[in-house]
Design an enzyme around this catalytic site. Sequence first.
Site, PDB file in Angstrom:
ATOM      1  N   HIS A 406      19.643  29.267  48.040  1.00 43.34           N
ATOM      2  CA  HIS A 406      20.837  28.903  47.270  1.00 43.34           C
ATOM      3  C   HIS A 406      20.597  28.773  45.784  1.00 43.34           C
ATOM      4  CE1 HIS A 406      23.989  28.122  50.279  1.00 43.34           C
ATOM      5  NE2 HIS A 406      22.975  27.904  51.096  1.00 43.34           N
ATOM      6  N   LYS A 601      33.908  21.210  39.459  1.00 45.49           N
ATOM      7  CA  LYS A 601      32.645  21.494  40.147  1.00 45.49           C
ATOM      8  C   LYS A 601      31.672  20.398  39.759  1.00 45.49           C
ATOM      9  CE  LYS A 601      32.870  25.601  38.095  1.00 45.49           C
ATOM     10  NZ  LYS A 601      32.548  26.737  38.928  1.00 45.49           N
ATOM     11  N   ARG A 602      30.526  20.327  40.446  1.00 49.35           N
ATOM     12  CA  ARG A 602      29.524  19.361  40.021  1.00 49.35           C
ATOM     13  C   ARG A 602      29.235  19.521  38.531  1.00 49.35           C
ATOM     14  NH1 ARG A 602      26.787  16.133  43.876  1.00 49.35           N
ATOM     15  NH2 ARG A 602      25.856  15.255  42.005  1.00 49.35           N
ATOM     16  N   LYS A 607      26.139  24.822  34.638  1.00 44.97           N
ATOM     17  CA  LYS A 607      27.549  25.200  34.837  1.00 44.97           C
ATOM     18  C   LYS A 607      28.353  25.125  33.539  1.00 44.97           C
ATOM     19  CE  LYS A 607      27.813  23.712  39.737  1.00 44.97           C
ATOM     20  NZ  LYS A 607      28.468  24.808  40.478  1.00 44.97           N
ATOM     21  N   THR A 712      31.862  29.187  44.906  1.00 40.84           N
ATOM     22  CA  THR A 712      32.915  29.449  45.898  1.00 40.84           C
ATOM     23  C   THR A 712      34.264  28.965  45.396  1.00 40.84           C
ATOM     24  OG1 THR A 712      32.219  27.413  47.016  1.00 40.84           O
ATOM     25  CG2 THR A 712      31.525  29.507  48.004  1.00 40.84           C
ATOM     26  N   LYS A 716      38.345  30.327  45.648  1.00 43.46           N
ATOM     27  CA  LYS A 716      39.520  29.538  46.023  1.00 43.46           C
ATOM     28  C   LYS A 716      40.649  29.723  45.004  1.00 43.46           C
ATOM     29  CE  LYS A 716      36.260  26.054  47.746  1.00 43.46           C
ATOM     30  NZ  LYS A 716      35.543  24.834  47.312  1.00 43.46           N
TER      31      LYS A 716
HETATM   32  C1  LIG Z   1      34.415  24.613  46.668  1.00 41.00           C
HETATM   33  C2  LIG Z   1      33.937  23.288  46.294  1.00 41.00           C
HETATM   34  C3  LIG Z   1      32.782  23.141  45.520  1.00 41.00           C
HETATM   35  C4  LIG Z   1      31.996  24.315  44.968  1.00 41.00           C
HETATM   36  O1  LIG Z   1      32.484  24.605  43.676  1.00 41.00           O
HETATM   37  P1  LIG Z   1      31.728  25.618  42.701  1.00 41.00           P
HETATM   38  O2  LIG Z   1      32.667  25.744  41.538  1.00 41.00           O
HETATM   39  O3  LIG Z   1      31.583  26.905  43.431  1.00 41.00           O
HETATM   40  O4  LIG Z   1      30.445  24.988  42.335  1.00 41.00           O
HETATM   41  C5  LIG Z   1      32.362  21.866  45.196  1.00 41.00           C
HETATM   42  N1  LIG Z   1      33.033  20.788  45.603  1.00 41.00           N
HETATM   43  C6  LIG Z   1      34.166  20.887  46.337  1.00 41.00           C
HETATM   44  C7  LIG Z   1      34.891  19.647  46.752  1.00 41.00           C
HETATM   45  C8  LIG Z   1      34.649  22.136  46.709  1.00 41.00           C
HETATM   46  O5  LIG Z   1      35.763  22.222  47.456  1.00 41.00           O
END
Ligand SMILES: *Cc1c(COP(=O)(O)O)cnc(C)c1O
Length: 868
Positions: A406, A601-602, A607, A712, A716
């Site tokens: 990952h 995101k985190r 990022k 991911t 979405k």
């Molecule tokens: C999809 C998702 C992530 C992943 O987000 P990235 O932008 O791809 O890092 C993290 N936290 C939650 C709650 C998510 O639904």
Amino acid sequence: MTSTIDPKTIGRPIRPRRHVRTLTGYLPETDAAGKEQWPRGEEEVWRAGIRGLDKTVDDITKSVVNHVQTSLARQAYNIDDLGAYQAAALSVRDNLLVNWNETQLNYTKKNPKRAYYLSLEFLMGRTLDNALLNLGLKDEYKDGVQKLGFSIEDILDKERDAALGNGGLGRLAACYLDSGSSTELPLWGYGLRYKYGIFQQLISPEGNQLEAPDPWLDNQNPWELPRLDVTYEIRFYGRSERSHDGSGRAVWAGGQEVVAVAYDVMIPGYGTKTTNNLRLWESRSKRGFDLNSFNAGNYEGAVESSNSADAITSVLYPNDHTSFGKELRLKQQYFWTAASLADIMRRFKNQNKPLAQFPDFVAIQLNDTHPTLAIPELMRILIDEEDLTWDQAWTIVTNTFFYTNHTVLPEALEKWPVPLLEHVLPRHLQIIYDINLFFLQAVEKKYPGDRERLARMSLIEEGQPKQVRMAHLAAIGSRKVNGVAELHSDLVRTTILKDFVEFEGLSKYSNVTNGITPRRWLDQCNPELSALITKTLAVDKNVWLKDLKLLKGLIPHAEDADFRKAWAAIKQRNKERLAAHVQSTLGLTVRTDAMFDVQIKRIHEYKRQTLNILGVIHRYLTLKVMTPEEKAKVNPRVVFFAGKAAPAYYIAKLTIRLIVNVAKVINGDPDTKDYLQLYFLPDYSVSLAEVLIPASDISQHISTAGTEASGTSNMKFCLNGGLLLGTVDGANIEIAEEVGESNVFFFGHLTPAVEDLRYQHLYHPVPIEEKCPALANVLNQISSGLFGNDDIYEPLLNTIRQNDYYLLSDDFDSYIAALAMVDEAYQDKEEWIKKSINTTANMGKFSSDRAILEYAESFWNIEPTPFK
Ligand SMILES: *Cc1c(COP(=O)(O)O)cnc(C)c1O
């Protein structure tokens, strides 16, 4: 005094098999001709006799009221929304259990090869809505609870997220389980039942992130079934000795033993009856105290052990993309892999097949390196307990495991100090050394005298202390290794595992691009859009939700003005839903006639939320010097951030503080507040994502090139018709390939340039004023106290002024240019909506159904195993 425990019982069920009988009259009997005869005639009647699915609104109200009275022991005049939620959830659970039981029976009868997904994180979010959708009972429950005087929305809102994960890795595991059941694959998950999931994030008045425990189990959790009869003993510490029975076999003895207790979570498929299982382990002390410590005369240790056993599954470590050594974390990893393997082994052994056939019936996917101890653990079981030879055992192991990488970030690659492993898992360290010895002998044979190569490839990294490189162990112990997007898989093959590809061949090192489940991430979170799509495609939604490429049927409708109007109206209502959420949770009024720009995101340097907030400040400063005529042409923008920082990640927490304080200034400035608003929404979660994503016009995925393995959330947003502003990184690249480059906004340096740029920063630094005056100005404004009159932000700003490892100064100008292109594109509303429609229409590839079938077919060799 010697231990009274037989070392060979480790990992064995601690309760004897019970004597079981069949309920008289409830199973078919086999007649003289060998045919099954149903005692009550019809199979259907039998099923109904046990417990059938609720079908009508009447069935449902009856079952909810029954749970109010019995399971909750409450009176009909004394129910609040929470009580109604619990009763409804228990009633839905009964329905899930019908299918769950039959699924397990079906597997027992057909005995297919099964796959097991080992993940230290499962970020499940809420369950009730998803369970209703998958059971096809959403409307019935809506009517049922309404008849009882409740609204389904209020009830759904009472559920707490199951947040047993940090971010993308854990959410991926949840999407894969959904897809496994939906495609009828025999796929089980194994994880840990943390008493406290990811911390709750609070924001102090100064803008600091504060962490509070997430007591998600405080109200009883209706979605899990404690299996007090499924338990295993797990050992830690002790010594590895030679047995005295003449075999010379190694035995691991002494130390601490804890008990793993199973909790099962039902995973229903969409449009199928298949309901797979997620088994989560809880750690308990063995009989209240630890006999070994007691025998060794350590009374204190003996009474303490109850605490330390509980501690193993008490918290999810709130780290994302960092590796760190902590004894408790190591114990978590071993506890979980050992219990899971013991469970898998017991199931296999029930079939009475030779162990050599283990890989014909079992595939185990390692989600990152966290479960890598499963490799030496299976070796230990096969050699020490089953008396196989090393070669027999290694053949089984290397045909059973599959490893998903990952990250290629060096600081995130997991390593364990040798002295710690030796202390906690002495026998496993011996096995790891043996694996390494045989492996390096083979490498040496192919590359005689290449000592540097041996040092690079060794499982052991030299140093003080020596460390075990878990990615190397996972790679050589697995049948296949994959990355999670094309670019990332290439980087795995050409950087961190390059030597391994050269040695073992390219075919072992492949790619499976991540996916997301369209059930949760479109149908559930955006019901209006889902309904419009269903109407427009003129197929049942359970057809296109399982064959997402059918979305392509939307493409011609992008040219239809009425359709565009309907599409835009839904986006608008989703913005209003988000605004209402912010109003009710934070008491803030969001304007909904603006472009919604989202980064969730985190919080992590790679990022680059920092790049985003610096861009916001740049926009603010630009607005401040505009004339009223110039401002009149500006399209208003609302910027949303959400995300958690690891509690010890100082720079990430400073980023949050900066965002919160910039928001205070911007939202309160009468010169600009009509053109720019900024919000940091606390406590990011799956449920919050479900409100934010459908409301987004543009979302930001702006990692330094080569650092985001896939992402991911980018998928979405695009699935919900939000456009993407991003770097050429991770799955952004494949999204652009699918939706067309004209529908995404790319900027920034490409991956091959990154190394050179970093080299220049180190050895030929150019002052930021010279290199990027616009950025220098923004940094200086922060330093001069525009967002708070102290030096608090200097350490954050210095990461850019000094090394700038994540290349903000290299990408800032092209980032600002990309934002301007977004503004310009948004001016043409009709064109923008076309882009939005075409984006959704071309996202079919990113269904997690596609991804899980790739794993099933190319790696695991398992097949859909439906039943009627
Ligand atoms: C999809 C998702 C992530 C992943 O987000 P990235 O932008 O791809 O890092 C993290 N936290 C939650 C709650 C998510 O639904």
